[in-house]
Design an enzyme around this catalytic site. Structure first.
Site, PDB file in Angstrom:
ATOM      1  CB  THR A 132       3.553  -2.220   4.567  1.00  0.00           C
ATOM      2  OG1 THR A 132       3.121  -3.120   3.546  1.00  0.00           O
ATOM      3  CG2 THR A 132       4.659  -1.335   3.980  1.00  0.00           C
ATOM      4  CE1 TYR A 169       2.000   1.938   2.104  1.00  0.00           C
ATOM      5  CE2 TYR A 169       2.083  -0.322   1.294  1.00  0.00           C
ATOM      6  CZ  TYR A 169       1.799   0.581   2.303  1.00  0.00           C
ATOM      7  OH  TYR A 169       1.327   0.128   3.512  1.00  0.00           O
TER       8      TYR A 169
END
Length: 331
Positions: free
Chosen positions: A116, A140
């Site tokens: 990501t 995250y």
């Protein structure tokens, strides 16, 4: 190739599985179905299991001689990661470690990892290259950064080759309406706006209208899920042809504001859903876009759906299909 796809019943994984199947790969999907669906696995065999279960991982590796692993299984909601960080370090980082142990034991030569742009944190520039320092600002992003490092370190000590794909903002759906985002309580902007169109949500919020952008709202690089899926198939071809381990940004290199996205959804749907403007969320940069020169140069990747109208139209079409399917199931 004989490939294992973890999380292959989810939104992005299912699109990749379909393209892998069409390309002739022999697929086993390993998914705990926490956010994925059996119907989304259109090719190969589905094994229901969890990456926290070492015995289940070993069983699937013993049953198949995998040549490649594509690893999607993860939690991805940033606010949840802040509220419950250990869930993310368990499911994203620890479970990647569990998978890598099996990859090492069974000498799997190729790995494609779903990462990501959150690993970059809040860099000073708005167009991001793969060589920027990694400085995630939430659990995250940190959980994914740690997973990346483990993959790189394993590759340095073994014959493993990898491709790490750092996604920007994934959106849209299969143009034929076969697959789309069905994740419960999704937080992606285009998905949320489409849910407002279909009445699944009463309205939505815009977080921050005072950014230094063309209309005061955040700019993001939206990539169609089918173009992202194609990058995964090409990554396997790249490694099989002798390509060295590499990290690639996955985006179009240009962005749209939150207001621009909402306007396109309203125009295409003809629905004037409620939008509430509120304050900024902590950790939201004004603009983030991908420098995609590496993936276009080294993989030869060229997008087929680099058009916001197309992204939104496929997402809207899927949302209507998905709502009809759910209402049919409830009758």
């Amino acid at each position: 190739m004989k490939v294992l796809v973890t999380g292959g019943a989810g939104y992005i994984g299912s699109h990749v599985v379909r393209q892998l199947g069409e390309a002739g790969h022999d697929i086993v999907v390993f998914d705990n179905l926490s956010t994925g669906y059996r119907w989304a696995v259109t090719y190969g065999e589905l094994v229901v299991g969890d990456l926290a279960d070492d015995a289940a991982i070993e069983a699937v590796f013993r049953a198949h001689d995998f040549e490649a692993v594509l690893h999607f299984a993860a939690n991805i909601v940033v606010p949840e990661s802040v509220a419950n960080p250990l869930k993310y370090y368990s499911n994203n980082t620890r479970n990647t470690l569990n998978l890598l142990k099996a990859v090492e034991r069974h000498r799997v030569p190729y790995l494609v990892f779903s990462s990501t742009a959150a690993v970059y944190g809040m860099p000073a520039q708005t167009v991001l290259t793969e060589d920027l320092p990694l400085a995630p600002i939430n659990p995250y992003g940190a959980s994914k950064m740690m997973s990346e490092r483990m993959i790189m370190d394993l590759a340095a000590s073994s014959a493993l080759n990898y491709v790490i794909l750092r996604y920007f903002n994934v959106a849209g759906a299969n143009p034929e309406g076969l697959l789309g985002q069905a994740t419960p309580e999704a937080t992606h902007l285009i998905k949320v706006a489409c849910e407002c169109v279909t009445g699944t949500r009463d309205g939505m919020s815009v977080f921050g209208t005072d950014y230094d952008t063309r209309d005061g709202t955040c700019i993001r690089d939206y990539i169609h899920v089918e173009d992202l899926a194609k990058a995964h198939v090409m990554a396997l071809d790249y490694m099989a042809s002798g390509g060295e381990s590499e990290v690639f940004n996955c985006g179009y290199g240009r962005g749209f504001t939150v207001r621009e996205v909402i306007d396109v959804v309203r125009e295409q749907s003809g629905v004037e859903f409620a939008v509430t403007e509120t304050g900024r969320r902590a950790g939201d940069p004004a603009a983030l876009m991908a420098d995609n020169q590496r993936i276009t140069g080294k993989l030869g990747w060229k997008p087929d759906y680099d058009n916001l109208d197309v992204i939104v139209s496929t997402a809207l079409n899927w949302e209507r299909i998905w709502q009809e399917r759910r209402s049919g199931e409830s009758r």
